[in-house]
Design a protein around this motif. Sequence first.
Motif, mmCIF file in Angstrom:
data_model
loop_
_atom_site.group_PDB
_atom_site.id
_atom_site.type_symbol
_atom_site.label_atom_id
_atom_site.label_comp_id
_atom_site.label_asym_id
_atom_site.label_seq_id
_atom_site.Cartn_x
_atom_site.Cartn_y
_atom_site.Cartn_z
ATOM 1 N N ARG A 44 0.852 -1.187 0.000
ATOM 2 C CA ARG A 44 0.000 0.000 0.000
ATOM 3 C C ARG A 44 0.886 1.235 0.000
ATOM 4 O O ARG A 44 1.913 1.293 0.676
ATOM 5 C CB ARG A 44 -0.904 0.011 1.233
ATOM 6 C CG ARG A 44 -1.885 1.188 1.242
ATOM 7 C CD ARG A 44 -2.915 1.068 2.359
ATOM 8 N NE ARG A 44 -3.664 -0.172 2.311
ATOM 9 C CZ ARG A 44 -4.707 -0.406 1.498
ATOM 10 N NH1 ARG A 44 -5.107 0.524 0.650
ATOM 11 N NH2 ARG A 44 -5.335 -1.557 1.530
ATOM 12 N N ARG A 64 -2.465 5.972 1.211
ATOM 13 C CA ARG A 64 -3.455 5.950 0.139
ATOM 14 C C ARG A 64 -3.978 4.536 -0.048
ATOM 15 O O ARG A 64 -3.387 3.566 0.426
ATOM 16 C CB ARG A 64 -2.831 6.454 -1.177
ATOM 17 C CG ARG A 64 -2.393 7.916 -1.111
ATOM 18 C CD ARG A 64 -3.619 8.808 -0.948
ATOM 19 N NE ARG A 64 -3.303 10.190 -0.780
ATOM 20 C CZ ARG A 64 -3.259 10.851 0.384
ATOM 21 N NH1 ARG A 64 -3.479 10.224 1.506
ATOM 22 N NH2 ARG A 64 -3.001 12.132 0.429
ATOM 23 N N ASP A 66 -4.131 2.828 -2.809
ATOM 24 C CA ASP A 66 -3.481 2.096 -3.896
ATOM 25 C C ASP A 66 -2.701 0.889 -3.375
ATOM 26 O O ASP A 66 -1.928 1.014 -2.426
ATOM 27 C CB ASP A 66 -2.477 3.003 -4.624
ATOM 28 C CG ASP A 66 -3.069 4.320 -5.046
ATOM 29 O OD1 ASP A 66 -3.352 4.448 -6.242
ATOM 30 O OD2 ASP A 66 -3.230 5.196 -4.184
ATOM 31 N N ILE A 68 0.029 -1.946 -4.777
ATOM 32 C CA ILE A 68 0.962 -2.147 -5.883
ATOM 33 C C ILE A 68 1.682 -3.475 -5.663
ATOM 34 O O ILE A 68 2.097 -3.784 -4.541
ATOM 35 C CB ILE A 68 2.000 -0.987 -5.931
ATOM 36 C CG1 ILE A 68 1.325 0.390 -5.819
ATOM 37 C CG2 ILE A 68 2.875 -1.099 -7.159
ATOM 38 C CD1 ILE A 68 0.336 0.730 -6.889
ATOM 39 N N CYS A 74 5.950 0.622 -5.847
ATOM 40 C CA CYS A 74 5.158 1.300 -4.823
ATOM 41 C C CYS A 74 5.910 2.522 -4.297
ATOM 42 O O CYS A 74 5.314 3.585 -4.094
ATOM 43 C CB CYS A 74 4.827 0.341 -3.684
ATOM 44 S SG CYS A 74 3.748 1.059 -2.433
ATOM 45 N N LYS A 81 3.107 10.656 -5.728
ATOM 46 C CA LYS A 81 1.860 11.141 -5.131
ATOM 47 C C LYS A 81 2.123 12.083 -3.955
ATOM 48 O O LYS A 81 1.392 13.061 -3.769
ATOM 49 C CB LYS A 81 0.989 9.962 -4.692
ATOM 50 C CG LYS A 81 0.381 9.229 -5.869
ATOM 51 C CD LYS A 81 -0.596 8.180 -5.414
ATOM 52 C CE LYS A 81 -1.274 7.587 -6.643
ATOM 53 N NZ LYS A 81 -2.660 7.289 -6.414
#
Length: 95
Positions: A44, A64, A66, A68, A74, A81
């Motif tokens: 994450r 976040r 997301d 990966i 990641c 980000k």
Amino acid sequence: MGILSGLKGLFSGAAIDNEPAEEAIEHSGFMIIPAPIKEGGQFRVGATITKGEGEDQQVHNFIRSDLIASRDECINITVRKAKMTVDQLGDKIFG
């Protein structure tokens, strides 16, 4: 490791996936320390963003949704980000 365990690790300052902490990256006066959260074979997006030093240091735990597959990817996405968030919010990120 579940999300709650990962969050606990971020707030305690521990490396989330028990691997060595990543090196801090300076961006616009902020320090970004990537800290991917290992979760079910994926990672994450997570980091600690700080500004200042000592008693004046401000800290924001950046997490976040997301997930990966690759830890290295990641980290790349996390840095991208986090930089975008710093650019958009600046000091407002702290509160």
